[in-house]
Write an enzyme that holds these catalytic residues in place. Structure first.
Site, PDB file in Angstrom:
ATOM      1  N   GLY A 385       0.828  -1.189   0.000  1.00 13.72           N
ATOM      2  CA  GLY A 385       0.000   0.000   0.000  1.00 13.72           C
ATOM      3  C   GLY A 385       0.865   1.242   0.000  1.00 13.72           C
ATOM      4  N   PRO A 386       0.292   2.400  -0.239  1.00 10.63           N
ATOM      5  CA  PRO A 386       1.081   3.637  -0.272  1.00 10.63           C
ATOM      6  C   PRO A 386       1.657   3.971   1.098  1.00 10.63           C
ATOM      7  CG  PRO A 386      -1.263   4.125  -0.332  1.00 10.63           C
ATOM      8  CD  PRO A 386      -1.142   2.644  -0.474  1.00 10.63           C
ATOM      9  N   SER A 387       2.616   4.885   1.158  1.00 14.72           N
ATOM     10  CA  SER A 387       3.198   5.321   2.410  1.00 14.72           C
ATOM     11  C   SER A 387       2.114   5.904   3.314  1.00 14.72           C
ATOM     12  CB  SER A 387       4.286   6.375   2.162  1.00 14.72           C
ATOM     13  OG  SER A 387       5.347   5.826   1.408  1.00 14.72           O
ATOM     14  N   GLY A 388       2.216   5.603   4.614  1.00 16.25           N
ATOM     15  CA  GLY A 388       1.236   6.108   5.562  1.00 16.25           C
ATOM     16  C   GLY A 388      -0.033   5.283   5.635  1.00 16.25           C
ATOM     17  N   GLY A 390      -0.378   2.464   7.136  1.00 15.27           N
ATOM     18  CA  GLY A 390      -0.492   1.779   8.416  1.00 15.27           C
ATOM     19  C   GLY A 390       0.192   0.433   8.457  1.00 15.27           C
ATOM     20  N   LYS A 391       1.048   0.150   7.468  1.00 18.82           N
ATOM     21  CA  LYS A 391       1.665  -1.171   7.386  1.00 18.82           C
ATOM     22  C   LYS A 391       2.620  -1.424   8.557  1.00 18.82           C
ATOM     23  CE  LYS A 391       3.424  -0.278   3.327  1.00 18.82           C
ATOM     24  NZ  LYS A 391       2.943   1.102   3.172  1.00 18.82           N
ATOM     25  N   GLU A 514      10.022  -3.697   4.852  1.00 15.67           N
ATOM     26  CA  GLU A 514      10.809  -3.117   3.758  1.00 15.67           C
ATOM     27  C   GLU A 514      12.217  -3.718   3.740  1.00 15.67           C
ATOM     28  OE1 GLU A 514       9.531  -1.313   1.568  1.00 15.67           O
ATOM     29  OE2 GLU A 514       7.768  -0.388   2.441  1.00 15.67           O
TER      30      GLU A 514
END
Length: 595
Positions: A385-388, A390-391, A514
């Site tokens: 998902g995109p940055s921010g 909640g991963k 990451e």
């Protein structure tokens, strides 16, 4: 939580203070040494009281033309032995003071390292370091600057007063009157000194924090051309600490002249009135000399008491900052909890309607909202998902760095709030997004999660993540230093070192945040092969921006804005999730996203 931290900050602005009752337990780490120091203090008081009596008898014999016999030699022996006793007592007090500092530092460090992660989010590292360094040292002054010595001083004081009362009650009354006024004035000053000392230690903490901030980011500061500004900012903090220290010095300096004036007045009153009484024949010259010697003997313990009161006042300000940390609830569970034992057949990790907002002094910031998914045991799940989105927060909840605001986080079939944290984390290997390396050697970094690992296993782990050449770079091999925060390694090397550390722990659950973000294509392929081997039989959760590394995952969970938008395999999500299809298209893993 946020309200409590706000209260702590407000209290800290005025300088947190402790009570004398809270100070006492810190002063008794070694009861044997303390008992010895007190015994020597009492013995020293006896030798001190004997000297004026013997001097008075010596003068009386001279007045009466009597033989001195062995009295001068006995007086000399008493003086020498008393000095030896005082020196040995000073040594014991210094050692006892070091024990106080050691015990306090151990208590404080143990409390700090067990604080909830949210407390570290709200506090400056430099201020915490200052409490361990300078604040604990101030407690030593309580012992080394007169508190235990004042016990013998009190005995000396009482003995001197009794002797002076026997010699001449009138002179004693005049002496006590002068000294009582001085003592009353000092008692007014001491609360001011305690508050000023606490404020001074707060400013030292702010200075340490500012310095730690600049040093930890010195490369960024230099590159941004901000060195001069940082020097000025830290200089301003140093100035604040200086002004606070000067205020302490100004207040404590009042004690010296007050006490000095009182001593001088007492001496002049005794000399004047005593001289008249000698002239009228009411007392003998030997009695006046004896009274003066006892007066000086009484002044010494009064000075010790003043020093003890001053040291306690300073120490209470420092102890208040120490206790502020010690009083905070630790991350360890308040009540006994069971060890986590994964239940057969249960999902290894599951989120059930989880909502989470980070604690904040302002409005809490919701990061996850009604998140639900399951990770079967032995499977590989990717969070994208995109940055921010909640991963990384999901990993923090699995590790129980924070507790969910609502819903449940399940590991091994148990709610993480119902099991012991240590047993929970013993099942999880975690590679953080910034892949931190600890200052020290390669061996120390690798053994962080596997303290008993052999050198052979360490080398195998390094080879698995394509870091075997690090050992050959230096004749020190596994003892090669990595520098502060791993600064002697590249970003990719730090990341692979963190992964090797997690692989060595051989935990049944592996969290990779990451894990290939800083790797080139060659090392990424090598590491992916190593992770494929390491993931066999393990439950693996991977956060990835490079979808190529997770296209073969058993399950991919798509997050955006703190919500789960879709779940499925790579092929399924290309059809079912517009966001995933768009992410894949940007990375050339799918046809361009359709409008």
């Amino acid at each position: 939580m946020s309200e409590r931290r706000g209260m702590l900050r407000r209290r800290g602005d005025d300088g947190p203070r402790a009570s004398v009752g809270e100070l006492l337990p810190y002063l008794f780490p070694k009861k044997g040494l303390l008992a010895g120091a007190i015994a020597l203090s009492v013995l020293g008081a006896g030798f001190a009281l004997a000297q004026p009596l013997m001097a008075q008898e010596l003068i009386a014999r001279v007045e009466q033309s009597r033989a001195l016999e062995w009295l001068p030699w006995l007086l000399l022996a008493v003086v020498v032995i008393g000095a030896i006793v005082d020196g040995f007592q000073h040594f014991l007090l210094q050692v006892l003071g070091e024990h106080v500092v050691l015990r306090t530092r151990r208590t404080l460090v143990a409390s700090m390292l067990r604080l909830p992660i949210a407390e570290f989010d709200a506090r400056r590292v430099g201020d915490l370091v200052s409490r361990v360094g300078s604040d604990t040292t101030l407690l030593r002054a309580v012992l080394t600057q007169g508190l235990v010595e004042s016990i013998g001083g009190v005995l000396t004081l009482v003995g001197a007063v009794i002797a002076m009362l026997i010699i001449d009650p009138l002179l004693l009354g005049l002496t006590v009157l002068v000294l009582a006024v001085a003592i009353g004035a000092m008692l007014v000053v001491m609360p001011l000194l305690t508050r000023a000392s606490g404020a001074a230690q707060e400013q030292v903490g702010h200075l340490t924090s500012a310095l730690e901030r600049a040093i930890s980011a010195v490369r960024t500061v230099r590159a941004a051309g901000a060195t001069a500004r940082e020097v000025d900012a830290i200089g301003d903090r140093a100035g604040d600490a200086f002004r606070a220290g000067v205020r302490v010095a100004r207040i404590s300096a009042l004690v010296v002249p007050i006490f000095g004036i009182a001593v001088q007045l007492a001496f002049l009153v005794v000399l004047g009135v005593g001289g008249l009484r000698v002239a009228t024949g009411e007392i003998a010259i030997s009695q006046l000399v004896g009274f003066l010697l006892f007066l000086f003997l009484m002044i010494m313990p009064l000075g010790q008491l003043a020093g003890a009161i001053s040291a306690v006042s300073v120490a209470l300000g420092a102890l208040g900052r120490i206790q502020e940390i010690v009083r905070l609830p630790s991350e360890s569970d308040a009540d006994a909890r069971v060890a986590l034992e994964p239940r057969p057949g249960a999902p290894m990790v599951a989120f059930e309607g989880v909502t989470f907002a980070y604690p904040s002094a302002d409005e809490p910031r919701t990061v996850l909202e009604d998140v639900s998914f399951e990770v079967p045991a032995g499977s590989r799940t990717a969070l994208v998902g995109p940055s921010g989105a909640g991963k990384s927060t999901t990993f923090a909840l699995v590790e129980r760095f924070y507790d969910a605001t609502a819903g449940r986080v399940i590991v091994g079939g148990s709610d993480v709030r119902d099991v012991d944290r240590e047993s929970l984390r013993s099942l999880i290997g975690y590679v953080e997004q910034d892949a931190p390396a600890l200052a020290g050697s390669l061996r120390e970094n690798l053994r962080l999660g596997a303290p008993d690992a052999t050198d052979e296993r360490l080398l195998e782990a390094l080879d698995a993540v394509n870091l075997g050449d690090l050992v050959g770079r230096s004749p020190r091999g596994l003892d090669t230093e990595v520098g502060e925060a791993g600064v002697l390694l590249s970003g990719g090397e730090r990341q692979r070192l963190a992964i090797a550390r997690a692989l060595l722990a051989a935990t049944p659950v592996l969290l990779l945040d990451e894990s290939t973000a800083n790797l080139d294509a060659r090392n990424e392929a090598s590491l992916k092969a190593a992770l494929d081997v390491a993931s066999e039989g393990r439950t693996t959760l991977v956060i990835a921006h490079r979808l190529a590394t997770v296209v073969d995952a058993d399950q991919i969970v798509v997050l955006d804005g703190g919500r789960v938008l879709a779940r499925g395999t790579h092929e399924e999500l290309l059809d079912a999730s517009p966001l995933y299809r768009e992410l894949a298209a940007h990375q050339l893993l799918a046809p361009a996203a359709l409008d």
